[in-house]
Enzyme design. Structure first.
Site, PDB file in Angstrom:
ATOM      1  N   SER A   3      30.153  35.324  41.193  1.00 57.35           N
ATOM      2  CA  SER A   3      31.372  35.784  40.518  1.00 57.35           C
ATOM      3  C   SER A   3      31.068  36.429  39.162  1.00 57.35           C
ATOM      4  CB  SER A   3      32.335  34.606  40.298  1.00 57.35           C
ATOM      5  OG  SER A   3      31.722  33.590  39.528  1.00 57.35           O
TER       6      SER A   3
ATOM      7  N   ASN B 222      32.790  22.302  37.637  1.00 53.53           N
ATOM      8  CA  ASN B 222      34.199  22.183  38.007  1.00 53.53           C
ATOM      9  C   ASN B 222      35.106  22.023  36.793  1.00 53.53           C
ATOM     10  OD1 ASN B 222      33.048  22.215  40.506  1.00 53.53           O
ATOM     11  ND2 ASN B 222      33.761  20.182  41.150  1.00 53.53           N
TER      12      ASN B 222
ATOM     13  N   THR C 106      78.260  50.123  37.176  1.00 52.30           N
ATOM     14  CA  THR C 106      78.092  49.134  38.235  1.00 52.30           C
ATOM     15  C   THR C 106      77.947  49.919  39.536  1.00 52.30           C
ATOM     16  OG1 THR C 106      80.467  48.894  38.683  1.00 52.30           O
ATOM     17  CG2 THR C 106      79.505  47.415  37.032  1.00 52.30           C
ATOM     18  N   HIS C 107      77.119  49.449  40.431  1.00 58.95           N
ATOM     19  CA  HIS C 107      76.847  50.158  41.688  1.00 58.95           C
ATOM     20  C   HIS C 107      76.345  51.581  41.433  1.00 58.95           C
ATOM     21  CE1 HIS C 107      78.999  46.878  43.733  1.00 58.95           C
ATOM     22  NE2 HIS C 107      79.935  47.030  42.799  1.00 58.95           N
TER      23      HIS C 107
ATOM     24  N   SER D 207      53.354  69.529  37.331  1.00 59.10           N
ATOM     25  CA  SER D 207      53.059  69.690  38.755  1.00 59.10           C
ATOM     26  C   SER D 207      51.909  70.684  38.923  1.00 59.10           C
ATOM     27  CB  SER D 207      54.298  70.218  39.488  1.00 59.10           C
ATOM     28  OG  SER D 207      53.966  70.683  40.780  1.00 59.10           O
TER      29      SER D 207
ATOM     30  N   LYS E 273      58.031  71.917  36.345  1.00 63.50           N
ATOM     31  CA  LYS E 273      58.219  70.465  36.431  1.00 63.50           C
ATOM     32  C   LYS E 273      57.730  69.723  35.194  1.00 63.50           C
ATOM     33  CE  LYS E 273      59.376  68.246  39.396  1.00 63.50           C
ATOM     34  NZ  LYS E 273      58.580  67.788  40.543  1.00 63.50           N
TER      35      LYS E 273
ATOM     36  N   GLU F 126      57.075  55.969  36.364  1.00 66.03           N
ATOM     37  CA  GLU F 126      56.849  55.770  37.789  1.00 66.03           C
ATOM     38  C   GLU F 126      55.648  54.862  38.049  1.00 66.03           C
ATOM     39  OE1 GLU F 126      56.560  59.669  39.424  1.00 66.03           O
ATOM     40  OE2 GLU F 126      58.693  60.104  39.182  1.00 66.03           O
TER      41      GLU F 126
ATOM     42  N   TYR G 145      38.045  19.950  43.688  1.00 69.18           N
ATOM     43  CA  TYR G 145      37.654  21.349  43.584  1.00 69.18           C
ATOM     44  C   TYR G 145      37.159  21.877  44.924  1.00 69.18           C
ATOM     45  CZ  TYR G 145      35.477  25.674  42.091  1.00 69.18           C
ATOM     46  OH  TYR G 145      35.147  26.995  41.963  1.00 69.18           O
TER      47      TYR G 145
ATOM     48  N   GLN H 221      37.616  29.875  43.030  1.00 67.38           N
ATOM     49  CA  GLN H 221      36.964  30.992  42.366  1.00 67.38           C
ATOM     50  C   GLN H 221      37.859  32.223  42.398  1.00 67.38           C
ATOM     51  OE1 GLN H 221      32.592  31.674  42.743  1.00 67.38           O
ATOM     52  NE2 GLN H 221      33.189  33.586  43.730  1.00 67.38           N
TER      53      GLN H 221
ATOM     54  N   LYS I   7      40.372  33.924  39.264  1.00 72.30           N
ATOM     55  CA  LYS I   7      40.046  34.785  38.134  1.00 72.30           C
ATOM     56  C   LYS I   7      40.503  36.229  38.317  1.00 72.30           C
ATOM     57  CE  LYS I   7      36.132  31.786  37.330  1.00 72.30           C
ATOM     58  NZ  LYS I   7      36.580  30.969  38.482  1.00 72.30           N
TER      59      LYS I   7
END
Length: 459
Positions: free
Chosen positions: A23, A110, A155-156, A277, A283, A290, A317, A322, A325
């Site tokens: 690891s 551990n 709303t909506h 773009s 654009k 996003e 353990y 492991q 992480k």
């Protein structure tokens, strides 16, 4: 390279096993927590005369040198040593010989790794809390500028009632405040020292766990060694808090993406936080918002993946742990860059006030206030609701707003109306008459901004 646990084995592990089992490629970022934990452990071993105090001092001074060398980029970690814990110990032993082998007295990997992870989660929860505070401060500053900026509330995703842009921003302040509280709870849930639990059943050495906890800044010592080494709830707590924070950022991002469209045009993002773009030269894309929205799914995956890892693990353990992480590291990295970039994007965007107020006026967002005017003039609410509904239908058919209707047109639906209706449906009046705690009135929003600035100062 000889394994530190290799005494029981008669042959070397396969190279594939080394790669699969190791690891160090990702847990090397725990180097500071590991070294500091080892220093506290070594100091305690010396004080308790479990090892010679002079040997304890040599181990501590060498560990400090190792920490300095790691931070200076002078240390190369070995896959054969599996993880950061074994790597640090191997480097220590290489530098001071047999004395270095005494560091691991009275502890196991551990409880060592559980300690490192708790130290790490404590650190990152405070880091993220700081980023959340910066985001909230940015929103409070922006809200301060727009206590008079009228916009439609929805709303909506349909125009509903007039509010201010400031009031809308303050809704997200409340969300991010809860996120800060969750991160503080993550810190508290991580603030227990497991070191001294051993592999699962503590040790026969007379460890002073309280002194180690004090040196490392833990508020408490774990009271059950089995739970001490096998608990990863604090990692799950962090991942859960991270996921909720990303959900809030994603909701805000979705609104910014909508507001940037020509259909809304409520805000304009700064060029520094937009992209273009490759084929359409006109654009200007809200890619930052996003990406924040998209990366939310990634953090959800970190949480769900680790929950699934933990669901079937018996005490104590197991190597499965492991896997704690990478999701924690990934979630931390993701929410950090998202919070930093999102804050700068919001700080630099332009608010198109005129467009917002025009949208509020054109969407009959003052219809409820017109109905309330009728109620205050003796009309039952249900009847008032029907009267205003008819007026809206009429106004739509004649392409007018409520404030553009003549009094004669109002009278055609109900004789109760008089010319005070126009003041009642003025957007500024509509907003500022909602002058109760939690409302959009300028007075209330300013109080909320001041309260939240003070709240931040107390955190």
């Amino acid at each position: 390279m000889k394994k530190m646990w290799g005494g029981r084995f008669s042959k070397k592990t396969d190279l594939l096993t080394d790669d699969f089992n190791s690891s160090i490629s990702f847990d090397q970022r725990l180097y500071k927590q590991d070294v500091l934990g080892s220093i506290a452990h070594a100091r305690m071993l010396g004080k308790q005369n479990i090892i010679d105090p002079k040997e304890s001092e040599l181990i501590i001074s060498t560990l400090l040198d190792i920490l300095e060398d790691i931070e200076a980029g002078k240390v190369e970690f070995s896959v054969a040593m599996e993880d950061i814990h074994m790597n640090v110990e191997a480097i220590l032993t290489e530098r001071i010989g047999e004395v270095g082998k005494k560091l691991h007295t009275g502890r196991s990997r551990n409880d060592q790794v559980a300690t490192d992870m708790r130290l790490y989660v404590k650190d990152i929860s405070q880091d993220i809390k700081g980023l959340m505070s910066e985001l909230i401060t940015t929103l409070l500053d922006l809200a301060d500028e727009h206590t008079k900026t009228i916009m439609p509330g929805y709303t909506h995703l349909q125009r509903a009632q007039p509010i201010t842009f400031s009031h809308h921003l303050m809704a997200y302040v409340e969300m991010f405040k809860r996120d800060m509280i969750r991160m503080q709870q993550v810190y508290a849930m991580s603030d227990t020292l497991p070191l001294g639990s051993g592999a699962l059943a503590t040790t026969t050495y007379p460890l002073d766990r309280e002194s180690v906890a004090l040196e490392l800044g833990f508020a408490a010592v774990s009271l059950n060694s089995l739970d001490g080494v096998s608990d990863r709830d604090f990692c799950i707590d962090f991942l859960e808090a991270a996921a909720v924070f990303m959900m809030h950022l994603s909701r805000f991002s979705e609104e910014i993406i909508l507001w940037c469209t020509s259909e809304f045009n409520f805000v304009t993002l700064d060029d520094a936080f937009s992209t273009g773009s490759s084929i359409m030269p006109q654009k200007k894309n809200p890619d930052i918002a996003e990406l924040v929205r998209g990366k939310t799914g990634r953090v959800y995956g970190d949480l769900l993946g680790f929950l699934t890892t933990m669901k079937g693990i018996p005490l104590a353990y197991n190597k499965d742990m492991q896997e704690d992480k990478e999701p924690v590291f990934d979630a931390y990295d993701t929410i950090s860059i998202c919070a930093i970039t999102f804050t700068k994007m919001v700080k630099t965007m332009t608010v198109n006030k005129a467009v917002m107020v025009k949208a509020a006026a054109g969407g009959f967002s003052n219809a409820t206030d017109a109905a309330d005017w009728l109620v205050k003039h003796g009309v039952a609410f249900r009847n008032a609701h029907e009267i205003i509904g008819k007026l809206v239908f009429y106004a739509l058919d004649h392409q007018k707003s409520l404030d553009e209707l003549t009094l004669a047109e109002y009278h055609s639906v109900s004789p109760v109306f008089d010319d005070t209706i126009y003041q009642a449906i003025d957007l500024n009046v509509c907003v500022n008459q909602r002058n109760i705690i939690g409302g959009p009135a300028e007075e209330q929003v300013k109080k909320a901004i001041a309260f939240n600035r003070e709240w931040l100062n107390q955190c």
